[in-house]
Design an enzyme around this catalytic site. Structure first.
Site, PDB file in Angstrom:
ATOM      1  N   LYS A  75       0.822  -1.205   0.000  1.00 30.75           N
ATOM      2  CA  LYS A  75       0.000   0.000   0.000  1.00 30.75           C
ATOM      3  C   LYS A  75       0.859   1.259   0.000  1.00 30.75           C
ATOM      4  O   LYS A  75       2.053   1.238   0.274  1.00 30.75           O
ATOM      5  CB  LYS A  75      -0.922   0.000   1.222  1.00 30.75           C
ATOM      6  CG  LYS A  75      -2.067  -0.979   1.108  1.00 30.75           C
ATOM      7  CD  LYS A  75      -2.888  -0.803  -0.167  1.00 30.75           C
ATOM      8  CE  LYS A  75      -3.686   0.480  -0.217  1.00 30.75           C
ATOM      9  NZ  LYS A  75      -4.419   0.629  -1.497  1.00 30.75           N
ATOM     10  N   TYR A  94       1.883   0.286  -4.657  1.00 30.36           N
ATOM     11  CA  TYR A  94       0.693   1.017  -5.085  1.00 30.36           C
ATOM     12  C   TYR A  94       0.747   2.416  -4.498  1.00 30.36           C
ATOM     13  O   TYR A  94       1.103   2.601  -3.327  1.00 30.36           O
ATOM     14  CB  TYR A  94      -0.588   0.321  -4.591  1.00 30.36           C
ATOM     15  CG  TYR A  94      -0.931  -0.952  -5.314  1.00 30.36           C
ATOM     16  CD1 TYR A  94      -1.266  -0.941  -6.670  1.00 30.36           C
ATOM     17  CD2 TYR A  94      -0.931  -2.177  -4.652  1.00 30.36           C
ATOM     18  CE1 TYR A  94      -1.585  -2.117  -7.337  1.00 30.36           C
ATOM     19  CE2 TYR A  94      -1.251  -3.357  -5.315  1.00 30.36           C
ATOM     20  CZ  TYR A  94      -1.571  -3.316  -6.654  1.00 30.36           C
ATOM     21  OH  TYR A  94      -1.882  -4.476  -7.319  1.00 30.36           O
ATOM     22  N   HIS A  96      -1.692   5.387  -6.037  1.00 32.25           N
ATOM     23  CA  HIS A  96      -3.019   6.015  -6.198  1.00 32.25           C
ATOM     24  C   HIS A  96      -2.953   7.505  -5.826  1.00 32.25           C
ATOM     25  O   HIS A  96      -3.624   7.976  -4.908  1.00 32.25           O
ATOM     26  CB  HIS A  96      -4.068   5.293  -5.348  1.00 32.25           C
ATOM     27  CG  HIS A  96      -4.218   3.839  -5.666  1.00 32.25           C
ATOM     28  ND1 HIS A  96      -4.770   3.382  -6.847  1.00 32.25           N
ATOM     29  CD2 HIS A  96      -3.879   2.730  -4.962  1.00 32.25           C
ATOM     30  CE1 HIS A  96      -4.766   2.052  -6.858  1.00 32.25           C
ATOM     31  NE2 HIS A  96      -4.224   1.637  -5.726  1.00 32.25           N
ATOM     32  N   ALA A 268     -13.838   1.432  -6.713  1.00 30.45           N
ATOM     33  CA  ALA A 268     -13.005   2.500  -7.265  1.00 30.45           C
ATOM     34  C   ALA A 268     -12.520   3.491  -6.208  1.00 30.45           C
ATOM     35  O   ALA A 268     -11.894   4.491  -6.545  1.00 30.45           O
ATOM     36  CB  ALA A 268     -13.791   3.251  -8.349  1.00 30.45           C
ATOM     37  N   ASP A 270     -10.106   3.559  -4.190  1.00 31.40           N
ATOM     38  CA  ASP A 270      -8.671   3.840  -4.193  1.00 31.40           C
ATOM     39  C   ASP A 270      -8.339   5.031  -5.082  1.00 31.40           C
ATOM     40  O   ASP A 270      -7.341   5.724  -4.857  1.00 31.40           O
ATOM     41  CB  ASP A 270      -7.875   2.620  -4.673  1.00 31.40           C
ATOM     42  CG  ASP A 270      -7.559   1.646  -3.549  1.00 31.40           C
ATOM     43  OD1 ASP A 270      -7.249   2.112  -2.443  1.00 31.40           O
ATOM     44  OD2 ASP A 270      -7.633   0.430  -3.771  1.00 31.40           O
TER      45      ASP A 270
END
Length: 372
Positions: A75, A94, A96, A268, A270
């Site tokens: 994350k 990740y 985002h 969605a 994230d």
């Protein structure tokens, strides 16, 4: 290269950046790996398993961040982690960034090279490092939605598949991509009445070829979207614009007019969510209610099944990790356009166009930034 694996600290996040198998592979290529103690407990892997694979166990994340040339996570780094990043360090995880200006600012100021799993591309199309988690989240979305439809959990008290003589729930899935496809598999298997909306005729055709008459596929227009969302018992938000904030397809007004006790699972989230009333939640407190509609908006859904998720993720992240370690970040990305597409932040510059446009930064082409 010295590769560091810190323990994940986001709420109820039990995945880990590398499995022992991946560690052994990196070590076989001549690199060193340090991992924080108990990082693998959430997937049932002990420190001794990592030691056997060739890693060195360290006591704290601070030691990992201080020593590592490249950090491999799952994350996005939390605030305390971002404060430990340093100039030139590689962060591979990740991110985002589009809906997260605070994280973006911290990463820019760190001077680190930040490669986002979710924007790495493939010669065959799609987003190969996002796909495994989208598959998991799509499948989980139906489980979560079915649970939330139960009256003790805030829902209208409906069984997703019904029983003989009683109608099943109407499940409306927004997006026929990876999330939508895997949500369909579970929803159809549970006997729901499944409707899939997408505005890409090719995606609709592929969906029809895969599912045939077991689902209903609809070209998504404002009219179709409103009609099916308002009649739905469960809505799954599975839309994606790579690297950018998700489009707000479900308006506040639509939520007001949905069935009392109906459920929205916004996969969605994230990327900011596809519903105007969505806000990120956690596994510890996953739902809230707006206008009698239950919202499930957990931002790290696959973290709820960490063993499956970690191994699925490592299958696709490992080859790029080896390339980054073997060649160094600059050369690896200059040699590989698809890995270069994963570069979001480098040396204080935003190198992914959608993030720059969304958050008001100057965009610098990734190739040009790497050559400076």
């Amino acid at each position: 290269m010295l590769v560091g694996i810190p323990k994940e600290i986001k709420n109820h996040e039990y995945r880990v950046g590398m499995t022992p198998t991946s560690v052994r592979e990196i070590v076989k290529h001549g690199h060193q790996v340090v991992i924080e103690t108990n990082a693998g407990v959430g997937i049932g892997v002990a420190d001794s398993d990592y030691s056997t694979a060739g890693a060195t166990i360290l006591d704290s994340a601070a030691e990992i961040f201080a020593k590592a040339d490249m950090l491999i996570k799952v994350k996005e780094p939390q605030a305390v982690e971002r404060a430990m990043l340093r100039e030139g360090q590689i962060l591979y995880t990740y991110l985002h960034l589009a809906p997260d200006p605070t994280q973006t600012k911290d990463l820019v100021e760190s001077g680190a090279t930040c490669v986002a799993y979710e924007t790495v591309t493939s010669a065959y199309g799609g987003l190969p490092l996002l796909a495994p988690m989208s598959k998991v989240a799509g499948r989980m979305s139906i489980q979560a939605g079915a649970y939330c439809l139960e009256q003790p959990h805030g829902g209208m008290g409906m069984l997703l598949g019904g029983v003989p003589g009683v109608d099943p729930a109407k499940v409306v899935i927004l997006g026929a991509g990876v999330v939508g496809t895997h949500a369909c598999h579970i929803a159809v298997g549970m006997g729901a009445d499944v409707w899939v909306l997408d505005n890409n005729p090719i995606s609709i055709e592929k969906h029809w070829q895969q599912f045939g008459r077991s689902t209903n596929s609809v070209f998504s227009t404002a009219d179709a979207l409103e009609q099916h969302v308002l009649s739905a018992d469960l809505v799954i938000g599975g839309v994606l614009i790579p690297g950018a904030e998700a489009p707000k397809l479900i308006t506040k007004e639509m939520v007001k007019n949905m069935k009392p006790g109906s459920v929205i699972v916004d996969v969605a989230i994230d990327q900011g969510g596809c519903c105007e009333t969505s806000r990120a939640t956690t596994h510890a407190d996953p739902t809230y209610v707006v206008d009698d509609v239950v919202h499930y908006c957990v931002a790290n859904m696959p973290g709820g099944v960490p063993r499956t998720s970690t191994y699925a993720l490592n299958n696709v992240t490992l080859p790029f990790a080896i390339a980054l370690a073997n060649k160094g970040a600059k050369q690896a990305m200059l040699d590989d356009l698809h890995l270069r597409n994963g570069l979001n932040v480098h040396a204080g510059k935003i190198t992914y166009r959608e993030v720059a446009e969304e958050l008001g930064y100057e965009y610098v082409d990734a190739g040009a930034a790497l050559k400076q």
